[in-house]
Design a protein around this motif. Structure first.
Motif, PDB file in Angstrom:
ATOM      1  N   UNK A  90       0.817  -1.205   0.000  1.00 18.16           N
ATOM      2  CA  UNK A  90       0.000   0.000   0.000  1.00 18.16           C
ATOM      3  C   UNK A  90       0.851   1.256   0.000  1.00 18.16           C
ATOM      4  N   UNK A  91       2.147   1.069  -0.161  1.00 18.40           N
ATOM      5  CA  UNK A  91       3.005   2.248  -0.129  1.00 18.40           C
ATOM      6  C   UNK A  91       2.747   3.147  -1.329  1.00 18.40           C
ATOM      7  N   UNK A  92       2.483   2.517  -2.490  1.00 16.16           N
ATOM      8  CA  UNK A  92       2.329   3.308  -3.707  1.00 16.16           C
ATOM      9  C   UNK A  92       0.976   3.993  -3.767  1.00 16.16           C
ATOM     10  N   UNK A  93       0.024   3.410  -3.025  1.00 18.62           N
ATOM     11  CA  UNK A  93      -1.324   3.948  -3.119  1.00 18.62           C
ATOM     12  C   UNK A  93      -1.355   5.352  -2.547  1.00 18.62           C
ATOM     13  N   UNK A  94      -1.853   6.252  -3.345  1.00 16.72           N
ATOM     14  CA  UNK A  94      -1.880   7.631  -2.905  1.00 16.72           C
ATOM     15  C   UNK A  94      -3.070   7.827  -1.979  1.00 16.72           C
ATOM     16  N   UNK A  95      -2.793   8.525  -0.899  1.00 19.78           N
ATOM     17  CA  UNK A  95      -3.885   8.783   0.024  1.00 19.78           C
ATOM     18  C   UNK A  95      -4.713   9.953  -0.491  1.00 19.78           C
ATOM     19  N   UNK A  96      -6.023   9.763  -0.484  1.00 20.79           N
ATOM     20  CA  UNK A  96      -6.882  10.810  -1.013  1.00 20.79           C
ATOM     21  C   UNK A  96      -6.838  12.024  -0.105  1.00 20.79           C
ATOM     22  N   UNK A  97      -6.737  13.177  -0.710  1.00 25.59           N
ATOM     23  CA  UNK A  97      -6.731  14.391   0.092  1.00 25.59           C
ATOM     24  C   UNK A  97      -8.172  14.757   0.450  1.00 25.59           C
ATOM     25  N   UNK A  98      -8.284  15.747   1.322  1.00 27.55           N
ATOM     26  CA  UNK A  98      -9.613  16.133   1.766  1.00 27.55           C
ATOM     27  C   UNK A  98     -10.434  16.640   0.570  1.00 27.55           C
ATOM     28  N   UNK A  99      -9.766  17.396  -0.325  1.00 31.45           N
ATOM     29  CA  UNK A  99     -10.455  17.934  -1.494  1.00 31.45           C
ATOM     30  C   UNK A  99     -10.969  16.803  -2.378  1.00 31.45           C
TER      31      UNK A  99
END
Lengths: 304, 438
Positions: free
Chosen positions: A188-197
């Motif tokens: 899950x390192x590559x998975x980008x965390x969704x920002x609040x926006x």
């Protein structure tokens, strides 16, 4: 084992002072009680607390033995950090997690008892041998006003005389920590965390966009319930406002209502919003209620 | 300025205290902390009140000073409730565990230099251990148990969440706190608090180690669970956090522990970075100002300044989100303090082996290399346009670009003519609603 160690006179090989022996005879039993309590309490958090008590008494024993640095480090590192992590994990597991008393492996307790006694005997023998064979040398010239206490002496020992073993040990610990983190985040390192926006946009555009919490100002609605379908300006039901999950707004059931409403009122545009009964109207009341009940039972069985 | 005592001098001075003197010191410190707590609650309410344009408690006693005493008495007489699901023993131990270490930490804080009490030469400090700074850290790490166990023993979900947060929070911020202390210890060459104060007679460490000071100040707030880091008792999310189920004297103990912890860490910050009991600069030029009982004034003045900042923070900043708080600790404070520690240690070594000119030369070269390397880093891509996310949905909502339709020409003229007449007749303020139409 610790008790034996503590009993060994440290200051210059002489006898223990009165204060020292008083502290020992108080702290020793406390530490022992902590160990026993840790083993015998059913609740995991209680066990951890008993262990904390043992560690604290050991820390105080070290202080009494003229090793304040070791004593406080014991309290900070073991009690403050390591046991706190344990307690943290125990609380994550849950409050009522207690030991199971069922013996899973046959004969496990007997084997554990025999092996434990054996291990204890070995440890006691080893420590006793050490205590008799090696005479205590005391803190010697490394301790005192010239060397400015045991902090400096410890620093010299660790960072000058035993630098390589110390560095190796820390490298080992860091490897373990990094390894654990790599395993935790592998994949899950590559998975980008969704920002609040991005999450807001997703909420407004995504699959859930149809079911908002409350209709905002300017929206004409007679109810806020998700079970009440929204009406489009021409009076027809907004398809996006129908939930597939909520039974009261089954599309099929509403179709009849909509037809009813449209036949009652003349041309489109004059439909009264309150005319829609949301599947509980008197015209279809009995039938639909029956349907819903039977469906509910059916689904309940399916779930089971 | 008085001559700097040799390291370990205070230790020997305190070591021959008679028993009665130690007992008096313990009692005085205890009473002092209780009084400071009472004062602090009043002070906080007054200052926050002033910041929010209201008077704050001003009824009981002069300036409302006795308000916190009244509140404390009321708390003591309240019913002590223990939830059915609570773990009896731990529920009782937790407040004690949280309040005792807060008091113990004060034993190593140097309040002043050598004085004479009833003919006995001693220092204004209960005890001076060679590892004094570690005592403070140890006390704060024990104090967390109070909060964590309180949440666990209450047997209800909100306190449990609060205590989980608290455990994670304090573990993370204790690291930053400890790392920021190391730089001070490196310069003072001792872990004893009295020696650290003595080492600052030539200059406070806040000037020498500003990064350490900032990190200490931030993690100090995190360590005491105060706003904006008061996540374990975030009342908007967790009711009361770890002390939701507590009442009466047990709750009062938590309250006491929180305030004493604040005072303790303020005092530690004063000791480590602001020169402890030494007088601030212009005053320190007056001879005799660092002797006798005067230093108590400087010490408590500086501590009070820290306490005021605590209140100021609470009155100013909103509570942080939990993940932001954790990433501040782990991704900013700890790496920065590690790098800073490396720098300080390197400088210490270089100072003992190179001359100042050589250090400046090496530092200059390093700086040039760093700047050059920074220039090589490609420019960041321009950030995406910061637009409102456009709402596209089938749900019947009014159009977002809703504009008031323009009035037809002829009518507009009539309206404006009418308005002109109105303006003549009416008083000020009639035009505000008309502004939007244009």
């Amino acid at each position: 084992m610790n008790a034996l160690l503590a009993a060994a006179p440290v200051t210059g090989g002489g006898e223990m002072s009165t204060g020292e022996s008083v502290a020992f005879w108080i702290l020793g039993p406390v530490a022992l009680a902590g160990g026993l309590g840790m083993i015998f309490s059913r609740n995991a958090v209680h066990s951890a607390l008993w262990l904390v008590m043992t560690m604290l008494s050991l820390g105080v024993l070290y202080m009494v033995q003229q090793a304040p640095f070791l004593g406080f480090t014991q309290i900070i590192v073991y009690t403050g950090a390591i046991m706190m992590l344990f307690v943290f994990v125990l609380m994550m597991v849950g409050r009522d997690a207690s030991d199971s008393v069922v013996e899973v492996l046959r004969g496990q307790r007997l084997a554990a008892a025999v092996l434990g006694v054996g291990l204890g005997g070995l440890a006691v023998a080893a420590v006793a041998e050490t205590l008799t064979a090696v005479g205590p040398v005391g803190l010697g010239p490394s301790y005192g006003p010239e060397a400015r206490g045991n902090v400096q002496a410890l620093g010299t020992s660790i960072f000058r005389d035993y630098l390589l073993p110390f560095e190796l040990t820390s490298a080992l610990l860091i490897t373990a920590a990094v390894g654990a983190m790599v395993y935790t985040f592998a994949g899950q390192a590559r998975r980008k965390q969704a920002s609040q926006r991005e999450r807001v946009t997703e909420r407004l555009r995504g699959p859930l966009s149809g079911y908002g919490s409350r209709s905002g100002p300017g929206v004409f609605a007679t109810a806020d319930s998700v079970a009440t379908p929204a009406l489009l300006p021409d009076g027809s039901v907004a398809p996006a406002s129908l939930s597939r999950i909520i039974e009261a707004t089954r599309r099929e059931r509403l179709d009849a209502d909509i037809a009813d409403v449209q036949s009652d009122s003349g041309p489109a545009g004059e439909v009264d919003a309150r005319a829609l009964r949301g599947g509980d109207g008197d015209g279809h009341g009995a039938g639909s209620t029956h349907d819903r009940l039977s469906e509910g039972e059916h689904e309940g069985e399916g779930a089971r | 300025m008085n001559p700097v005592p040799p390291p370990g001098y205070m230790q020997s001075l305190i070591a021959d205290d008679p028993f009665w003197l130690t007992a008096v010191k313990v009692l005085v410190i205890f009473v002092l902390l209780m009084l400071i707590t009472l004062f602090m609650i009043w002070f906080e309410r007054r200052v926050v009140g002033r910041m929010q344009q209201r008077p704050g408690p001003n009824w009981n006693g002069p300036f409302g000073l006795l308000q916190s005493l009244a509140d404390g008495l009321k708390l003591a007489f309240k019913e002590d409730i223990r939830p059915v699901l609570a773990d009896k023993a731990v529920f009782f131990i937790a407040p004690v565990l949280s309040v005792v270490p807060a008091f113990v930490a004060w034993s190593v804080i140097p309040l002043g230099p050598e004085v004479s009490i009833f003919g006995e030469q001693t220092a204004l400090q209960l005890t001076d251990l060679p590892v004094g700074v570690l005592v403070v850290l140890a006390c704060s790490s024990i104090g967390v148990y109070g909060i964590v166990l309180a949440g666990w023993a209450s047997g209800s979900p909100y306190p449990l969440l609060g205590s989980l947060r608290s455990a994670a929070q304090v573990i993370s911020y204790e690291l930053a706190l400890g790392l920021s202390i190391i730089a001070v210890v490196l310069y003072a060459g001792s872990l004893s608090t009295a020696d650290i104060v003595a080492a600052q007679s030539t200059g406070w460490y806040v000037w020498l180690l500003p990064v350490s000071f900032v990190i200490f100040a931030v993690s100090m707030v995190g360590e005491t669970n105060r706003a904006p880091f008061d996540l374990p008792e975030a009342e908007s999310e967790l009711v009361g956090g770890f002390h939701t189920e507590y009442s009466s004297l047990k709750f009062a103990l938590f309250f006491l522990a929180e305030y004493v912890n604040m005072v303790t860490l303020s005092a530690v910050a004063t000791t480590l970075f602001l020169g402890g009991w030494m007088a601030p600069w212009p005053l320190s030029l007056i001879p005799g100002v660092n002797e006798g009982w005067w230093p108590l004034l400087w010490f408590f003045g500086k501590t009070l300044a820290f306490l005021f900042v605590y209140v100021w923070l609470r009155g100013t900043l909103p509570r942080q989100r939990y993940d932001q708080f954790m990433s501040l600790g782990w991704k900013l404070l700890i790496p920065v303090s590690l790098v800073w520690l490396m720098l300080v240690a390197t400088l210490r070594v270089l100072r003992s082996e190179l001359t100042t000119g050589q250090i400046l030369l090496v530092g200059g070269i390093a700086l040039v290399v760093l700047v050059g390397a920074a220039l090589l880093i490609p420019d960041q891509a321009p950030p995406e346009e910061d637009k409102e996310p456009q709402v596209i949905t089938d749900y019947p909502v009014p159009p977002l670009d809703l504009a008031v339709p323009t009035t037809p020409k002829r009518r507009r003229r009539a309206v404006s003519a009418g308005r002109a007449e109105e303006k003549d007749s009416e008083t000020v303020g009639a035009g505000t609603s008309a502004e939007g139409d244009r």
